[in-house]
Design a protein around this motif. Sequence first.
Motif, PDB file in Angstrom:
ATOM      1  N   ALA A 173       0.845  -1.195   0.000  1.00 20.67           N
ATOM      2  CA  ALA A 173       0.000   0.000   0.000  1.00 20.67           C
ATOM      3  C   ALA A 173       0.877   1.241   0.000  1.00 20.67           C
ATOM      4  CB  ALA A 173      -0.900   0.017   1.223  1.00 20.67           C
ATOM      5  N   LEU A 174       0.480   2.224  -0.790  1.00 17.45           N
ATOM      6  CA  LEU A 174       1.101   3.545  -0.744  1.00 17.45           C
ATOM      7  C   LEU A 174       0.134   4.489  -0.045  1.00 17.45           C
ATOM      8  CD1 LEU A 174       3.053   5.849  -1.650  1.00 17.45           C
ATOM      9  CD2 LEU A 174       1.805   5.886  -3.821  1.00 17.45           C
ATOM     10  N   VAL A 175       0.629   5.178   0.979  1.00 20.95           N
ATOM     11  CA  VAL A 175      -0.215   6.152   1.678  1.00 20.95           C
ATOM     12  C   VAL A 175       0.426   7.523   1.534  1.00 20.95           C
ATOM     13  CG1 VAL A 175      -1.330   6.780   3.853  1.00 20.95           C
ATOM     14  CG2 VAL A 175      -0.889   4.363   3.354  1.00 20.95           C
ATOM     15  N   THR A 176      -0.197   8.416   0.756  1.00 20.37           N
ATOM     16  CA  THR A 176       0.322   9.784   0.718  1.00 20.37           C
ATOM     17  C   THR A 176      -0.265  10.516   1.922  1.00 20.37           C
ATOM     18  OG1 THR A 176      -1.446  10.824  -0.563  1.00 20.37           O
ATOM     19  CG2 THR A 176       0.274   9.696  -1.830  1.00 20.37           C
ATOM     20  N   GLY A 177       0.560  11.328   2.549  1.00 22.62           N
ATOM     21  CA  GLY A 177       0.119  11.947   3.807  1.00 22.62           C
ATOM     22  C   GLY A 177       0.159  10.946   4.953  1.00 22.62           C
ATOM     23  N   GLY A 178       1.004   9.932   4.816  1.00 27.48           N
ATOM     24  CA  GLY A 178       1.025   8.836   5.801  1.00 27.48           C
ATOM     25  C   GLY A 178       1.629   9.190   7.148  1.00 27.48           C
ATOM     26  N   ILE A 190      -3.571   2.344  -3.292  1.00 26.90           N
ATOM     27  CA  ILE A 190      -3.097   3.725  -3.118  1.00 26.90           C
ATOM     28  C   ILE A 190      -4.157   4.481  -2.326  1.00 26.90           C
ATOM     29  CG2 ILE A 190      -2.437   5.877  -4.266  1.00 26.90           C
ATOM     30  CD1 ILE A 190      -1.546   4.163  -6.676  1.00 26.90           C
ATOM     31  N   TYR A 191      -3.711   5.039  -1.208  1.00 22.98           N
ATOM     32  CA  TYR A 191      -4.603   5.870  -0.383  1.00 22.98           C
ATOM     33  C   TYR A 191      -4.082   7.295  -0.497  1.00 22.98           C
ATOM     34  CZ  TYR A 191      -5.872   1.416   1.814  1.00 22.98           C
ATOM     35  OH  TYR A 191      -6.302   0.129   2.055  1.00 22.98           O
ATOM     36  N   PHE A 192      -4.862   8.178  -1.116  1.00 29.03           N
ATOM     37  CA  PHE A 192      -4.400   9.550  -1.298  1.00 29.03           C
ATOM     38  C   PHE A 192      -4.968  10.413  -0.168  1.00 29.03           C
ATOM     39  CE2 PHE A 192      -2.002  11.794  -4.622  1.00 29.03           C
ATOM     40  CZ  PHE A 192      -1.935  13.027  -4.005  1.00 29.03           C
ATOM     41  N   LEU A 193      -4.131  10.593   0.875  1.00 29.77           N
ATOM     42  CA  LEU A 193      -4.556  11.409   2.016  1.00 29.77           C
ATOM     43  C   LEU A 193      -3.814  12.735   2.095  1.00 29.77           C
ATOM     44  CD1 LEU A 193      -5.258   8.336   2.972  1.00 29.77           C
ATOM     45  CD2 LEU A 193      -5.568   9.448   5.176  1.00 29.77           C
TER      46      LEU A 193
END
Length: 307
Positions: A3-8, A72-75
């Motif tokens: 998983a890729l978390v932007t804003g992780g 991909i979770y775009f946070l």
Amino acid sequence: MKALVTGGAGFIGSHLVDHLVAEGLDVVVVDNLSMGDLHNIKHQDEVTVYVEDVRNEKFMQQLLQEEQPDYIYFLAAVASVADSIERPAETHSVNQTAVFNMLEYIRKTALPIKQFLFTSSAAVYGNLPELPKKEDSRVDPLSPYAIDKYATERFVLAYGELYDLPTVCVRFFNVYGPGQNPSSPYSGVLSILTDCLKNNKAFTLYGDGSQTRDFVYVEDVIQALWLITKSDTSHEVFNIANGNEASLTSIIETYETVTGQKLQVKMAPGRDGEVKRSVANIGKLVKLGYTTKWSLEAGLSKYWEGA
Ligand code: UD1
């Protein structure tokens, strides 16, 4: 699975990262640490972290090629209505352009992903009278923040339909809990309230306190995100909330009761672009198996304990 978390490293992102690690996923984080902090991530040693800005298009493209994430979770976002009114161009570049560029790259390179989840906001509903808000209620985005979130939702869903990408959007209502950074005047109100109560600072109340919000504890938000991932849903929008409406005045009273502290309040005029009333219908999420585990009292007690 990766998983890729932007804003992780941010408030919600770091809770999500911890959950994904606990579920056994390999996790990659991109965060420019503008509001986030690596210490927010409990399982830091098990996570690959890139301190970078999601607006760095070249970097993001290389990262996607090298890491090949399944989810991909775009946070990553500038998460404030008021901030977007102060800095519309800059917030737009994060809240819309960075997301669009990533979608476009995924489409062009046919990157094989299982789910692309974009985090939108209850702010898209604006001040229209229908309450509680359902995912198919009318929208009326009132601020650059809300406009970017709504327009980006439409891109995310259209890319899903037109190019057969597994995309999904969530609309966060007012999320609170440990790790929310209180340091900016644009921070979430409960982090600011906690800081004021703890450090005996005066709290500035914008407007008369009758504005309402649907506050949801971050652990319930993570439960919802994980249910959406597991359900393999695509091309849908989900409200993520508690489903209860509370005025800011009543929230302050509840927090005073929970903590046994008295808040000093300074009154100030209401902020521009603000929503007056907000509460969600969470039926769609409930159908996926969501149950709110944290009432406002329980969530505030837990938050206060750790503060
Ligand atoms: C919040 C989120 C936003 C999310 C949206 C979903 C933050 C910073 N913003 O926006 O990312 O998309 O919910 O509904 O978490 N207030 C005060 N004094 C303060 C700070 C705030 O009175 O010092 C008031 C505001 O004027 C507002 C309410 O508290 O009426 C909530 O404000 P805020 O926490 O900034 O959240 P939203 O604007 O609802």
